[in-house]
Design a protein around this motif. Structure first.
Motif, mmCIF file in Angstrom:
data_model
loop_
_atom_site.group_PDB
_atom_site.id
_atom_site.type_symbol
_atom_site.label_atom_id
_atom_site.label_comp_id
_atom_site.label_asym_id
_atom_site.label_seq_id
_atom_site.Cartn_x
_atom_site.Cartn_y
_atom_site.Cartn_z
ATOM 1 N N PRO A 1 -0.823 -32.833 43.058
ATOM 2 C CA PRO A 1 0.146 -33.158 43.853
ATOM 3 C C PRO A 1 1.591 -32.347 43.450
ATOM 4 O O PRO A 1 2.200 -31.770 44.305
ATOM 5 C CB PRO A 1 0.192 -34.284 44.013
ATOM 6 N N PHE A 2 1.794 -32.428 42.218
ATOM 7 C CA PHE A 2 3.067 -31.715 41.715
ATOM 8 C C PHE A 2 3.144 -30.449 42.257
ATOM 9 O O PHE A 2 4.115 -29.725 42.407
ATOM 10 C CB PHE A 2 3.227 -32.165 40.263
ATOM 11 N N LYS B 1 5.181 -25.658 48.253
ATOM 12 C CA LYS B 1 6.453 -26.513 48.879
ATOM 13 C C LYS B 1 6.457 -26.811 50.331
ATOM 14 O O LYS B 1 5.931 -25.924 51.107
ATOM 15 C CB LYS B 1 7.602 -25.414 48.494
ATOM 16 N N GLY B 2 6.736 -28.072 50.541
ATOM 17 C CA GLY B 2 7.009 -28.591 51.922
ATOM 18 C C GLY B 2 5.600 -29.122 52.430
ATOM 19 O O GLY B 2 5.877 -29.722 53.761
ATOM 20 N N MET B 3 4.452 -29.025 51.860
ATOM 21 C CA MET B 3 3.482 -29.538 52.249
ATOM 22 C C MET B 3 3.314 -31.232 51.716
ATOM 23 O O MET B 3 3.647 -31.545 50.772
ATOM 24 C CB MET B 3 2.214 -28.930 51.616
ATOM 25 N N SER B 4 2.988 -31.945 52.738
ATOM 26 C CA SER B 4 2.860 -33.407 52.302
ATOM 27 C C SER B 4 1.637 -33.761 51.642
ATOM 28 O O SER B 4 0.833 -33.034 51.593
ATOM 29 C CB SER B 4 2.872 -34.155 53.760
ATOM 30 N N LEU B 5 1.729 -34.887 51.053
ATOM 31 C CA LEU B 5 0.360 -35.349 50.427
ATOM 32 C C LEU B 5 -0.766 -35.298 51.068
ATOM 33 O O LEU B 5 -1.977 -34.992 50.819
ATOM 34 C CB LEU B 5 0.530 -36.645 49.699
ATOM 35 N N ASP C 1 13.428 -25.932 35.741
ATOM 36 C CA ASP C 1 14.234 -26.530 36.848
ATOM 37 C C ASP C 1 13.246 -26.882 37.733
ATOM 38 O O ASP C 1 11.978 -26.616 38.100
ATOM 39 C CB ASP C 1 15.426 -25.640 37.361
ATOM 40 N N ARG C 2 13.709 -27.929 38.361
ATOM 41 C CA ARG C 2 12.975 -28.841 39.412
ATOM 42 C C ARG C 2 12.789 -28.249 40.618
ATOM 43 O O ARG C 2 11.598 -28.351 41.122
ATOM 44 C CB ARG C 2 13.443 -30.299 39.484
ATOM 45 N N GLU C 3 13.526 -27.307 40.998
ATOM 46 C CA GLU C 3 13.412 -26.686 42.249
ATOM 47 C C GLU C 3 12.272 -25.612 42.155
ATOM 48 O O GLU C 3 11.326 -25.548 43.086
ATOM 49 C CB GLU C 3 14.849 -25.879 42.636
#
Length: 471
Positions: free
Chosen positions: A196-197, A201-205, A397-399
């Motif tokens: 999941p990590f 980007k932007g995709m829900s679980l 970085d987390r982004e």
């Protein structure tokens, strides 16, 4: 007394130094690099007690990885040592080709009692790799006997780790594992990692889970179910970085397998025997009844090499009813059903059932909550896990979630600092994996996390000084 103590310490130091030199001269370590193969010494460990190890310098260390996910009941359990001694005196070995022993029969009954569904039969191996290899060979044999010799492909996933034998290693999907190694790639089809990590980007679980399931279904459709023998999956991808899949993803994959007569092999070499608080996690935590479950490691808490495969009653009855009753499953190991290993496993199961499983269920959430506080550190991208297995993943970085491409050994840096502070960590490139013995207390969890926090903080300082990371 001081002089005696100094003498003993000097003797111990000399013995440690000699062991290091002997290793450099004669010992080939696992997973070596070409430049140091056959001339390498690693951290020397001289003894253990409970959750602790003593290294060659006399330093006391928390055994963060529990050996290799396996020292579940802790070091120096006299109960297990005595069982090994007693069984060795009673019966040290018997050939499994034409004799059998009592411990293997009794252990099989105990394991079947914990296994889900109709998984009532056990084939014993020497460890996890040979357990997975056995499951794959059984799938091939099963389809040959049933007149389906083309139904042999194996579905695996990115991030997976299933062993080091040729066929089991072919299923692996971790970075760098196979860069210089051959594999049976014609027999294996790789699917996406259920991480999941690392989802887009932007995709829900929920959308990510749908993507994984759709990919699986489309792969079966594209290749043809008549060509696919089995799917092999860890409930939680352990050595891939403790990847906890989206909720209900595995249940949905199980249904597709059942719909298309694809055998579902749940690789519980790590997750079984208490790591997640249960003897087996497949049904209790993930709601699935596999066709086979592989196990090893925690079955003896690492006190004796043992593994195995639990096999569905349905599969064996299908072989019994085939048109080839004389077909032989030509597979076995010299140490299959080893009496000492099976006796130790029975005693180990007694300890687990006698309170350690309950303790693991109680302390697991506390372990997860304390580890989660490390996300306060800017180098940490995510902390994840379940039960008594966790992973700290570091990023630039987390982004961007950049896994520190400028320093792929950040996990080793953290481990080195933690070692000096009293903790052994399992470093995996940019990750630190923790899976302490199940007997760990809340106070010891506090110590473990405090040392890990300091080790990460010191690593951040190092990276800043070297200009590798700005933080």
């Amino acid at each position: 007394m001081a002089a005696v103590r100094d003498y003993r310490e000097a003797e111990a130091g000399n013995a440690a130094a000699e062991a290091v030199e002997l290793a450099k001269s004669h010992l080939v370590q696992p997973w070596p690099y070409a430049g140091s193969i056959g001339a390498e010494a690693r951290t020397l460990v001289t003894s253990g007690d409970g959750i602790y190890l003593i290294d060659g310098d006399g330093r006391k260390l928390i055994d963060g990885p529990a050996g290799m996910w396996c020292i579940n009941v802790g070091h120096r359990r006299e109960e297990l040592a005595r069982v090994m001694y007693d069984q060795a005196l009673e019966l040290s070995y018997n050939t499994p080709w034409y004799t059998m022993n009592t411990p293997s029969a009794e252990l099989s009954r105990r394991i079947a009692g914990h296994a889900p569904g109709d998984l009532n039969h056990v084939f014993y191996t020497t460890g996890g790799s040979s357990a997975v290899e056995t499951a794959l060979r059984f799938m091939q044999f099963y389809n040959n006997v049933r007149g389906r010799p083309e139904k042999k492909l194996v579905l695996s996933r990115g991030g997976a780790y299933h062993g080091s034998t040729y066929l089991s290693a072919s299923l692996n999907g971790r970075p760098r594992d196979r860069d210089w190694m051959d594999a049976a790639d014609d027999l294996v089809v790789k699917l996406s990692s259920p991480d999941p990590f690392r989802r887009p980007k932007g995709m829900s679980l929920e959308a990510f889970s749908d993507f994984l399931v759709d990919e699986f279904r489309e792969t079966v459709k594209r290749i043809g179910a008549d060509k696919i023998g089995c799917f092999v999956g860890e409930p939680i991808q352990a050595s891939g970085g403790v990847i906890v899949p989206p909720k209900d993803y595995l249940k949905r994959i199980r249904e597709i397998c059942r719909e298309h007569d694809i055998l579902y092999v749940s690789d519980e070499v790590v997750t079984a025997f208490g790591r997640l608080g249960h003897v087996f996690a497949s049904e209790d935590l993930f709601g699935i009844e596999p066709d086979m479950i592989t196990f090893a490691k925690g079955v003896t808490s690492g006190y004796f090499p043992l593994g195995g495969v639990v096999i569905s009653e349905r599969l064996l009855r299908g072989l019994n009813r085939s048109n080839h009753p004389d077909a032989m499953f030509g597979h076995g190991l010299t140490y299959t059903s080893h009496p000492i290993g099976c006796a130790v496993a029975i005693a180990n199961l007694d300890l687990l059932e006698g309170g350690i499983l309950e303790h693991a269920c109680e302390v697991g959430p506390y372990f997860q909550a304390k580890l989660k506080t490390l996300e306060e550190l800017p180098l940490v991208g995510e902390v994840r896990g379940a039960g008594l297995m966790g992973c700290v993943e570091c990023v630039a970085d987390r982004e961007s979630k950049d896994p520190l491409q400028l320093d792929k050994d950040v996990g080793k840096r953290i481990d080195q600092h933690c070692h000096e502070l009293g903790l052994l960590v399992r470093p995996l490139i940019n990750m630190c994996v923790m899976s302490p013995p199940l007997v760990i207390t809340r106070e010891q969890v506090d110590d473990l996390v405090a040392i890990l926090r300091e080790g990460i903080s010191r690593t951040m300082d190092d990276l800043r000084k070297e200009g590798v990371w700005r933080g």
